[in-house]
Design a protein around this motif. Structure first.
Motif, PDB file in Angstrom:
ATOM      1  N   MET A   1     190.039 -31.922  13.736  1.00 45.77           N
ATOM      2  CA  MET A   1     191.358 -32.062  13.116  1.00 45.77           C
ATOM      3  C   MET A   1     192.236 -30.851  13.411  1.00 45.77           C
ATOM      4  N   ILE A   2     191.660 -29.657  13.324  1.00 43.96           N
ATOM      5  CA  ILE A   2     192.428 -28.440  13.613  1.00 43.96           C
ATOM      6  C   ILE A   2     192.874 -28.439  15.074  1.00 43.96           C
ATOM      7  N   ALA A   3     191.983 -28.813  15.989  1.00 45.33           N
ATOM      8  CA  ALA A   3     192.336 -28.847  17.405  1.00 45.33           C
ATOM      9  C   ALA A   3     193.459 -29.838  17.674  1.00 45.33           C
ATOM     10  N   MET A   4     193.420 -30.986  17.018  1.00 48.30           N
ATOM     11  CA  MET A   4     194.467 -31.997  17.222  1.00 48.30           C
ATOM     12  C   MET A   4     195.804 -31.535  16.639  1.00 48.30           C
ATOM     13  N   ASP A   5     195.759 -30.845  15.500  1.00 43.97           N
ATOM     14  CA  ASP A   5     196.992 -30.288  14.930  1.00 43.97           C
ATOM     15  C   ASP A   5     197.621 -29.267  15.874  1.00 43.97           C
ATOM     16  N   LEU A   6     196.812 -28.378  16.427  1.00 47.25           N
ATOM     17  CA  LEU A   6     197.338 -27.354  17.329  1.00 47.25           C
ATOM     18  C   LEU A   6     197.877 -27.973  18.612  1.00 47.25           C
ATOM     19  N   THR A   7     197.228 -29.016  19.093  1.00 48.94           N
ATOM     20  CA  THR A   7     197.719 -29.715  20.285  1.00 48.94           C
ATOM     21  C   THR A   7     199.093 -30.310  20.035  1.00 48.94           C
ATOM     22  N   ARG A   8     199.264 -30.943  18.886  1.00 53.06           N
ATOM     23  CA  ARG A   8     200.562 -31.552  18.579  1.00 53.06           C
ATOM     24  C   ARG A   8     201.643 -30.499  18.386  1.00 53.06           C
TER      25      ARG A   8
ATOM     26  N   ALA B   1     196.375 -37.564  20.077  1.00 52.58           N
ATOM     27  CA  ALA B   1     195.933 -36.579  19.089  1.00 52.58           C
ATOM     28  C   ALA B   1     195.930 -37.183  17.684  1.00 52.58           C
ATOM     29  N   LYS B   2     196.903 -38.036  17.402  1.00 56.32           N
ATOM     30  CA  LYS B   2     196.957 -38.676  16.083  1.00 56.32           C
ATOM     31  C   LYS B   2     195.759 -39.588  15.862  1.00 56.32           C
ATOM     32  N   ILE B   3     195.365 -40.339  16.888  1.00 55.89           N
ATOM     33  CA  ILE B   3     194.205 -41.221  16.762  1.00 55.89           C
ATOM     34  C   ILE B   3     192.948 -40.407  16.476  1.00 55.89           C
ATOM     35  N   ALA B   4     192.744 -39.331  17.255  1.00 57.27           N
ATOM     36  CA  ALA B   4     191.559 -38.499  17.056  1.00 57.27           C
ATOM     37  C   ALA B   4     191.580 -37.827  15.686  1.00 57.27           C
ATOM     38  N   PHE B   5     192.759 -37.360  15.264  1.00 58.91           N
ATOM     39  CA  PHE B   5     192.878 -36.708  13.952  1.00 58.91           C
ATOM     40  C   PHE B   5     192.560 -37.693  12.838  1.00 58.91           C
ATOM     41  N   ASN B   6     193.142 -38.888  12.894  1.00 53.99           N
ATOM     42  CA  ASN B   6     192.933 -39.861  11.824  1.00 53.99           C
ATOM     43  C   ASN B   6     191.488 -40.333  11.750  1.00 53.99           C
ATOM     44  N   ALA B   7     190.841 -40.469  12.913  1.00 56.51           N
ATOM     45  CA  ALA B   7     189.427 -40.852  12.907  1.00 56.51           C
ATOM     46  C   ALA B   7     188.592 -39.772  12.231  1.00 56.51           C
ATOM     47  N   SER B   8     188.881 -38.515  12.551  1.00 62.15           N
ATOM     48  CA  SER B   8     188.158 -37.406  11.921  1.00 62.15           C
ATOM     49  C   SER B   8     188.466 -37.322  10.434  1.00 62.15           C
ATOM     50  N   SER B   9     189.730 -37.557  10.086  1.00 62.90           N
ATOM     51  CA  SER B   9     190.144 -37.476   8.690  1.00 62.90           C
ATOM     52  C   SER B   9     189.443 -38.522   7.837  1.00 62.90           C
ATOM     53  N   GLY B  10     189.292 -39.746   8.376  1.00 66.21           N
ATOM     54  CA  GLY B  10     188.600 -40.790   7.627  1.00 66.21           C
ATOM     55  C   GLY B  10     187.146 -40.438   7.379  1.00 66.21           C
ATOM     56  N   ALA B  11     186.482 -39.903   8.417  1.00 63.97           N
ATOM     57  CA  ALA B  11     185.087 -39.489   8.246  1.00 63.97           C
ATOM     58  C   ALA B  11     184.977 -38.327   7.262  1.00 63.97           C
ATOM     59  N   CYS B  12     185.931 -37.394   7.333  1.00 64.84           N
ATOM     60  CA  CYS B  12     185.946 -36.258   6.420  1.00 64.84           C
ATOM     61  C   CYS B  12     186.158 -36.725   4.979  1.00 64.84           C
ATOM     62  N   LEU B  13     187.077 -37.660   4.784  1.00 65.39           N
ATOM     63  CA  LEU B  13     187.336 -38.190   3.447  1.00 65.39           C
ATOM     64  C   LEU B  13     186.089 -38.840   2.862  1.00 65.39           C
ATOM     65  N   LYS B  14     185.388 -39.616   3.668  1.00 63.88           N
ATOM     66  CA  LYS B  14     184.195 -40.305   3.182  1.00 63.88           C
ATOM     67  C   LYS B  14     183.126 -39.312   2.758  1.00 63.88           C
ATOM     68  N   ALA B  15     183.111 -38.135   3.409  1.00 67.26           N
ATOM     69  CA  ALA B  15     182.128 -37.109   3.061  1.00 67.26           C
ATOM     70  C   ALA B  15     182.545 -36.301   1.835  1.00 67.26           C
ATOM     71  N   LEU B  16     183.847 -36.219   1.550  1.00 67.77           N
ATOM     72  CA  LEU B  16     184.337 -35.356   0.480  1.00 67.77           C
ATOM     73  C   LEU B  16     184.406 -36.027  -0.883  1.00 67.77           C
ATOM     74  N   VAL B  17     184.600 -37.348  -0.932  1.00 64.30           N
ATOM     75  CA  VAL B  17     184.773 -38.018  -2.228  1.00 64.30           C
ATOM     76  C   VAL B  17     183.691 -39.069  -2.434  1.00 64.30           C
ATOM     77  N   ARG B  18     183.456 -39.403  -3.686  1.00 62.45           N
ATOM     78  CA  ARG B  18     182.472 -40.425  -4.023  1.00 62.45           C
ATOM     79  C   ARG B  18     182.984 -41.803  -3.614  1.00 62.45           C
ATOM     80  N   PRO B  19     182.091 -42.750  -3.333  1.00 64.49           N
ATOM     81  CA  PRO B  19     182.524 -44.101  -2.954  1.00 64.49           C
ATOM     82  C   PRO B  19     183.477 -44.733  -3.964  1.00 64.49           C
ATOM     83  N   ASP B  20     183.245 -44.507  -5.258  1.00 64.67           N
ATOM     84  CA  ASP B  20     184.102 -45.098  -6.290  1.00 64.67           C
ATOM     85  C   ASP B  20     185.512 -44.515  -6.281  1.00 64.67           C
ATOM     86  N   ASP B  21     185.681 -43.366  -5.643  1.00 66.73           N
ATOM     87  CA  ASP B  21     186.981 -42.701  -5.627  1.00 66.73           C
ATOM     88  C   ASP B  21     187.776 -42.946  -4.337  1.00 66.73           C
ATOM     89  N   LEU B  22     187.217 -43.720  -3.409  1.00 64.22           N
ATOM     90  CA  LEU B  22     187.890 -43.904  -2.127  1.00 64.22           C
ATOM     91  C   LEU B  22     189.248 -44.594  -2.283  1.00 64.22           C
TER      92      LEU B  22
END
Length: 414
Positions: free
Chosen positions: A78-85, A116-137
């Protein structure tokens, strides 16, 4: 209430990164088509090509990136994609200042930003799933959706006013720097991030590239939602360059009114996103997909009847308000269902496949709409887009296809 439910420090920084980037993009809403029209005197075909070729090439670039993203730490990606953009967007004001800005440069930038947006969003979705509980998605996705629409509500009027005062590239500067701030917020999440287990085979092999699509097309609910979403998103985005030409050139709307026409209705996005959890609790997710999914489709045809002056402005705002209320309710429910039905080791590839499909659909439909507008005028092309939109509910899934179904157990990729 949705907005007050605590989801943890890590999610807070992820949400802040999303908000910073979203508000920067809100200021630069439609920036590249606006620059093409106002600074390069581009016509309908060129403006549509800018909105079509960039996403298409970006999708091709993102295709081999999907397995690479899957097996890397997501925050680093995500950081790499932000810097690229940031870097590519910053070239626009520099080239403009020296009188070197050209249409080809805008095409290249559009493609890189799309990838870069596609790669960022794919990473963001995986990151979100790791950070919050399933009930909070659903709560988390509703917050993202609310932030998205609030940024569009605030950004375009300010961006339009800034363009009128300082020229057509000023909002690009704000957008570029928002990616830098987003990268800093991702860094602030802190804590360890487990490195994904690398596959035994080359992750860039053809099979790995297609794993995301295999998962989507093999799942009845996701397949129907995917095909429907590609057509709906493609048709909606195909109208953006057509409206830019119709409103700014043919009907003589000033840039600030063009921004206001899309900003004011975004209040509906706050309403829909905050209702998502309650509506799902009361009516169920299949009802949202069928009923709200259908309601998204009936309003776009109204853009074909836009006229000059206040009446035309109100028409655009009314159509956009109706679409946005339904879109903002539907989207977080879709995003949550997609994450729930995707095993952890396939999240990045599935989200990449989903985004690439949407980008391809946007590219194809925008190009066709541009060609049609060049031959018949933007109003006729808007009419065709609106009529096609009325057919999209036919692709929505049946009730039994989106009833609760657990994804396959996670396995080690090989």
């Amino acid at each position: 209430m949705v907005g007050r439910r605590p989801l943890g420090r890590g999610f807070g920084w992820l949400w802040t990164a999303y908000a910073v980037s979203a508000y920067g993009s809100g200021l630069g809403f439609g920036a590249l088509p606006l620059i093409a029209v106002l600074a390069l005197d581009a016509g309908p075909a060129e403006v549509s090509a800018l909105s079509a070729v960039g996403p298409a090439v970006g999708a091709l670039i993102a295709l081999p990136l999907a397995p690479w993203v899957e097996f890397r730490r997501k925050r680093s990606v995500m950081i790499a994609m932000d810097l690229t953009r940031f870097v590519v967007m910053a070239t626009i004001p520099v080239a403009y200042a020296f009188g070197l800005l050209g249409f080809v440069q805008l095409l290249v930038i559009s493609a890189v930003v799309a990838a870069a947006k596609i790669a960022f969003n794919a990473s963001s979705g995986a990151c979100l799933k790791a950070l919050v509980r399933p009930d909070d998605l659903l709560v988390a996705n509703a917050r993202f959706e609310s932030t998205n629409w609030s940024s569009i509500a605030v950004g375009p009027p300010l961006g339009g006013a800034a363009i009128g005062l300082f020229g057509p590239v000023v909002t690009v500067v704000a957008d570029a720097f928002s990616y830098l701030l987003s990268a800093l917020c991702i860094t602030a999440i802190g804590g360890p991030e487990e490195a994904p287990q690398k596959p035994g085979k080359d992750p860039a092999r053809a099979g790995a590239l297609l794993d995301g699509w295999r998962h989507i097309m093999g799942h009845p609910g996701l397949r129907a939602l995917y095909l429907n979403q590609m057509l709906v998103t493609g048709l909606i985005m195909a109208t953006e360059p057509l409206l830019a030409v119709l409103l700014l050139r043919q009907l003589g709307f000033p840039p600030w009114q063009y921004g206001l026409a899309f900003a004011a209705p975004c209040v509906g996005g706050l309403i829909g996103s905050r209702l998502a959890r309650r509506v799902v609790a009361r009516h169920g997710r299949p009802w949202v997909f069928r009923t709200v999914g259908t309601l998204r489709a009936v309003w776009l045809i109204g853009l074909a009847f836009v006229r000059p002056g206040v009446v035309g402005l109100v028409t655009v705002m009314a159509v956009e308000l109706a679409i946005i209320i339904n879109m903002s309710l539907y989207t977080p429910v879709l995003a949550t269902y997609r994450l729930e039905q995707t095993p952890g080791h396939l999240v990045a590839r599935t989200l990449s496949a989903w985004s690439i499909g949407q980008q391809a659909s946007i590219a194809v439909l925008t190009a066709l709409a541009g060609l049609l507008a060049d031959a018949t005028g933007p109003r006729a092309a808007l009419t065709v887009a609106g009529l096609l939109m009325l057919t999209t509910p036919l692709l929505l899934p049946r009730h039994d296809q989106t009833s609760q179904r657990e994804p396959e157990p996670a396995r080690n990729p090989s």
